[in-house]
Enzyme design. Structure first.
Site, short mmCIF file in Angstrom:
data_model
loop_
_atom_site.label_atom_id
_atom_site.label_comp_id
_atom_site.label_asym_id
_atom_site.label_seq_id
_atom_site.Cartn_x
_atom_site.Cartn_y
_atom_site.Cartn_z
CG ASN A 148 -0.28 -0.28 2.50
OD1 ASN A 148 0.30 -1.35 2.67
ND2 ASN A 148 -0.33 0.65 3.42
CB ALA A 197 -16.33 -1.88 -0.26
CB CYS A 321 -2.51 3.94 9.63
SG CYS A 321 -2.79 2.78 8.35
N1 PLP Z 1 -4.57 -3.75 4.09
C1 PLP Z 1 -4.07 -2.84 3.23
C2 PLP Z 1 -2.99 -3.26 2.28
C3 PLP Z 1 -4.53 -1.51 3.24
O1 PLP Z 1 -4.02 -0.62 2.39
C4 PLP Z 1 -5.54 -1.16 4.18
C5 PLP Z 1 -6.01 0.25 4.25
O2 PLP Z 1 -5.26 1.19 4.10
C6 PLP Z 1 -6.06 -2.15 5.02
C7 PLP Z 1 -5.54 -3.43 4.95
C8 PLP Z 1 -7.16 -1.85 5.99
O3 PLP Z 1 -8.39 -1.79 5.30
P1 PLP Z 1 -9.66 -1.09 5.95
O4 PLP Z 1 -9.42 0.39 5.90
O5 PLP Z 1 -10.80 -1.51 5.09
O6 PLP Z 1 -9.80 -1.62 7.34
#
Ligand code: PLP
Length: 373
Positions: A148, A197, A321
């Site tokens: 990400n 989503a 985050c």
């Molecule tokens: N995993 C990855 C690779 C992400 O980029 C994110 C969100 O930034 C998440 C998990 C968490 O997803 P959610 O925001 O739907 O809890």
């Protein structure tokens, strides 16, 4: 305002929003009830499960609705660890999202061993690295589909083959990939796959976990009989319908969106190169369409973010985050990026609503800021 932080979240598709409204206002029945008023939500739920299954080449009964990526990841990691008293070890990578890393830390505190694979400097977890770490005590291997922060796509099929050859399960956090690249769980061979989503123009607070039929896993939430008693709680029909409409739309237009995002990406890199500012692109070329991690030596990524913000442009310094945190992200540390580059790193992530004009404005702003480094 120019929004270029689509890896953090995306704009809800208007078709998805419109499809959600009737389930909130009129057809609000509880899908678990036996009377006629529950029939439509029950049918919508079954249809949604079938459409998602079709999009990733799974069976409808292998799709479990969750509240999003974080829950899906928690479930896959903890649910598999707790399901087998004999094979207790988990392997993951050092540059996973915190939803996976912190779940792993939680099981470690309970005495379940976890080992961490290091990516290459290009941001890839290799099958060789996994082969050198895996043993017959490994219960689960969890490696993300696409990172990400730097966007690198992992060799999931190869990693999955290594896991299976040692009798281990394979989970992939595909939150950044579902709706953006083709995902076929049969071709990949994964046992579990997480999706969210709001990363593919659906609503926030909804996602799913694909769990291959026959996979030994503990339920996520105990309660009523929803989701085959594996994830209890009254179903969020409106959000599930919104998610399905968004996923269908993205999966149908996968190639068109990919071409658009790659052309925006290409234009940005070209505009920056021709203006002669010095930058490094992290993660090489095999990345999720539209996600670009750029490092400017000696600069401060957070200062760039704030100056871009003042110019009406939303970008990120790393994962969402982490954006209040000035420390070097665990992802950039894992790829061993030089500290002066790591501190000056930003993430630009285009979405299908971005235009060439947005790219021009972003490039102009970046060049202006770079002249002051
Ligand atoms: N995993 C990855 C690779 C992400 O980029 C994110 C969100 O930034 C998440 C998990 C968490 O997803 P959610 O925001 O739907 O809890």
């Amino acid at each position: 305002m120019i929004y270029a932080d689509n890896a953090a979240t995306t704009k809800l598709d208007s078709e998805a929003f419109e499809a959600m409204v009737p389930w909130l206002l009129d057809e609000y029945g509880n899908a678990s009830q036996p009377y006629a008023f529950a029939r439509k939500p029950k049918k919508a739920l079954a249809e949604a499960r079938a459409i998602i299954a079709e999009c990733i080449n799974a069976l409808p009964e292998e799709i479990f609705f969750t509240s999003g990526g974080t829950e899906s990841d928690n479930w896959a990691i903890k649910g598999s660890a707790f399901a087998d008293a004999e094979k207790r070890a988990t392997i993951t990578s050092a540059f996973e999202h915190h939803a996976v890393l912190h779940s792993c830390e939680a099981i470690e505190r309970l005495g379940y061993p976890v080992s961490y694979l290091m990516p290459t400097a290009d941001g890839v977890i290799t099958a060789d690295a996994l082969g050198g770490m895996i043993s017959n005590t490994t219960r689960l291997v969890s490696v993300m589909f696409a990172n990400n922060e730097i966007g690198t796509i992992q060799p999931i099929k190869e990693l999955c083959d290594v896991a299976h050859s040692h009798g281990a399960l394979f989970h992939s956090d595909a939150v950044q990939a579902v709706g953006h690249v083709k995902i076929d769980v049969q071709e990949l061979g994964v046992d579990m796959l997480s999706a969210s989503a709001h990363k593919f123009n659906g609503p926030k607070g909804i996602g799913f976990l694909y769990i291959r039929k026959g996979t030994k896993i503990m339920p996520y939430a105990d309660g009523g009989a929803q989701e085959s008693q594996y994830r209890s709680g009254t179903e969020n029909i409106a959000s599930i319908v919104g998610m399905v409409i968004a996923l269908k739309e993205n999966c149908t237009n996968l190639e068109r969106n990919k071409a658009l995002l790659q052309s925006l990406e290409h234009k940005l890199l070209e505009d920056l190169s021709t203006s002669h500012i010095q930058f490094v692109r992290n993660g090489g070329n095999h990345t999720i369409p539209g996600l670009i991690s750029l490092s400017f030596s000696g600069a401060d990524g957070e200062a760039i973010l704030h100056r871009m913000d003042l110019m009406g442009i939303s970008i990120s310094t790393g994962s969402a985050c982490n954006s209040v945190n000035t420390k070097i992200s665990h992802v950039l540390k894992a790829i061993k990026l030089d500290e002066t580059l790591a501190k000056g790193t930003i993430r630009i992530s285009f979405g299908k609503n971005n235009t060439e004009d947005d790219v021009c404005a972003i490039a102009t702003a970046l060049v202006k800021i770079a002249c002051t480094f």
